[in-house]
Write a protein that holds these residues in place. Structure first.
Motif, PDB file in Angstrom:
ATOM      1  N   LEU A 176      63.656  32.047  20.437  1.00 22.04           N
ATOM      2  CA  LEU A 176      64.586  31.873  19.349  1.00 22.04           C
ATOM      3  C   LEU A 176      66.272  31.978  19.855  1.00 22.04           C
ATOM      4  N   THR A 177      66.253  33.072  20.969  1.00 23.29           N
ATOM      5  CA  THR A 177      67.478  33.275  21.408  1.00 23.29           C
ATOM      6  C   THR A 177      68.283  31.971  22.134  1.00 23.29           C
ATOM      7  N   PHE A 178      67.394  31.265  22.734  1.00 26.63           N
ATOM      8  CA  PHE A 178      68.169  30.026  23.710  1.00 26.63           C
ATOM      9  C   PHE A 178      67.681  28.729  22.780  1.00 26.63           C
ATOM     10  N   ALA A 179      68.943  28.514  22.238  1.00 25.70           N
ATOM     11  CA  ALA A 179      68.812  27.203  21.393  1.00 25.70           C
ATOM     12  C   ALA A 179      68.573  25.954  22.037  1.00 25.70           C
ATOM     13  N   GLY A 201      66.686  42.749  23.371  1.00 35.27           N
ATOM     14  CA  GLY A 201      66.640  41.123  23.129  1.00 35.27           C
ATOM     15  C   GLY A 201      67.099  40.436  24.353  1.00 35.27           C
ATOM     16  N   PRO A 202      66.646  39.053  24.331  1.00 34.08           N
ATOM     17  CA  PRO A 202      67.074  38.614  25.766  1.00 34.08           C
ATOM     18  C   PRO A 202      68.608  38.103  25.818  1.00 34.08           C
ATOM     19  N   ALA A 203      69.418  38.350  24.784  1.00 32.37           N
ATOM     20  CA  ALA A 203      70.831  37.901  24.651  1.00 32.37           C
ATOM     21  C   ALA A 203      71.678  38.985  24.914  1.00 32.37           C
ATOM     22  N   VAL A 204      71.165  40.169  25.569  1.00 30.10           N
ATOM     23  CA  VAL A 204      71.681  41.245  26.178  1.00 30.10           C
ATOM     24  C   VAL A 204      72.936  40.768  27.075  1.00 30.10           C
ATOM     25  N   GLY A 205      73.903  41.290  27.283  1.00 24.82           N
ATOM     26  CA  GLY A 205      74.863  40.719  28.222  1.00 24.82           C
ATOM     27  C   GLY A 205      74.721  41.041  29.729  1.00 24.82           C
ATOM     28  N   VAL A 206      75.433  40.416  30.510  1.00 24.97           N
ATOM     29  CA  VAL A 206      75.268  40.643  31.891  1.00 24.97           C
ATOM     30  C   VAL A 206      75.875  41.887  32.439  1.00 24.97           C
ATOM     31  N   ASP A 207      76.947  42.347  31.776  1.00 28.62           N
ATOM     32  CA  ASP A 207      77.567  43.699  31.895  1.00 28.62           C
ATOM     33  C   ASP A 207      76.502  44.776  31.869  1.00 28.62           C
TER      34      ASP A 207
END
Length: 185
Positions: free
Chosen positions: A110-113, A25-31
């Motif tokens: 859906l990820t980016f409100a 999913g696109p909410a995966v963290g930067v690290d």
């Protein structure tokens, strides 16, 4: 002696992000992105201005690849009706694959409100290009309402992708193909 050139940080970031965004999913963290791409944080900001810019770049790149997939899926016949129905046969193969994780554009929306997030412009641009492709095919078919029929087929495609990600073994593309035949007729 032949030398192999490794992709640079920009390409490694794009590749890693495209794979991780699809898998997790696109909410995966930067690290996680930086680790997978094996790049320094500075590379993310130099090439994309931050994660939001990387998300938009990944969606643009994926859109080109996905639209090429749709074009290839339509290339199975010279008959416009068979081409469009064949698209749903190819969607059936796609969503039946164990590695299918759903629609990346829907997941991004859906990820980016925040409605101003750059991902939304990219997802809308992809959908517009897909509708244009469908309108082209429907005009070749001689459909009397190609724009309206393209909306309907697009709804069936999106529904297939969503259901394909959530309904193991249900084969939603087959049901969508039956409905698409009604739209074409």
């Amino acid at each position: 002696m032949a030398t192999t050139t490794q992709p640079g940080p920009r390409e490694r970031l794009l590749t890693a992000a495209q794979e991780l965004f699809y898998a997790r999913g696109p909410a995966v963290g930067v690290d996680a992105l930086l680790k997978e791409a094996n790049v320094a944080r500075r590379s993310l900001y130099e090439h994309f201005g931050g994660k939001d810019g990387l998300v938009a770049a990944v969606l643009r790149r994926a859109a080109d690849e996905d639209l090429a997939w749709y074009e290839q899926a339509l290339a199975g016949s010279t008959d416009p009706r068979r081409r469009l129905l064949g698209l749903f046969d190819r969607l059936d193969e796609l969503v039946s694959n164990d590695e299918f994780r759903g629609c990346r554009y829907f997941a991004s929306d859906l990820t980016f409100a925040d409605p101003d997030h750059p991902a939304h412009a990219e997802t809308e641009a992809f959908r517009q290009r897909l509708r244009e492709l469908l309108v082209r095919e429907l005009k070749a078919l001689g459909h009397r309402r190609p724009a309206r029929a393209a909306e309907q087929l697009h709804l069936l495609i999106e529904g297939t992708l969503v259901m394909g990600a959530t309904q193991d073994g249900q084969r939603p593309a087959r049901a969508a193909r039956d409905l698409a035949a009604l739209v074409l007729d």
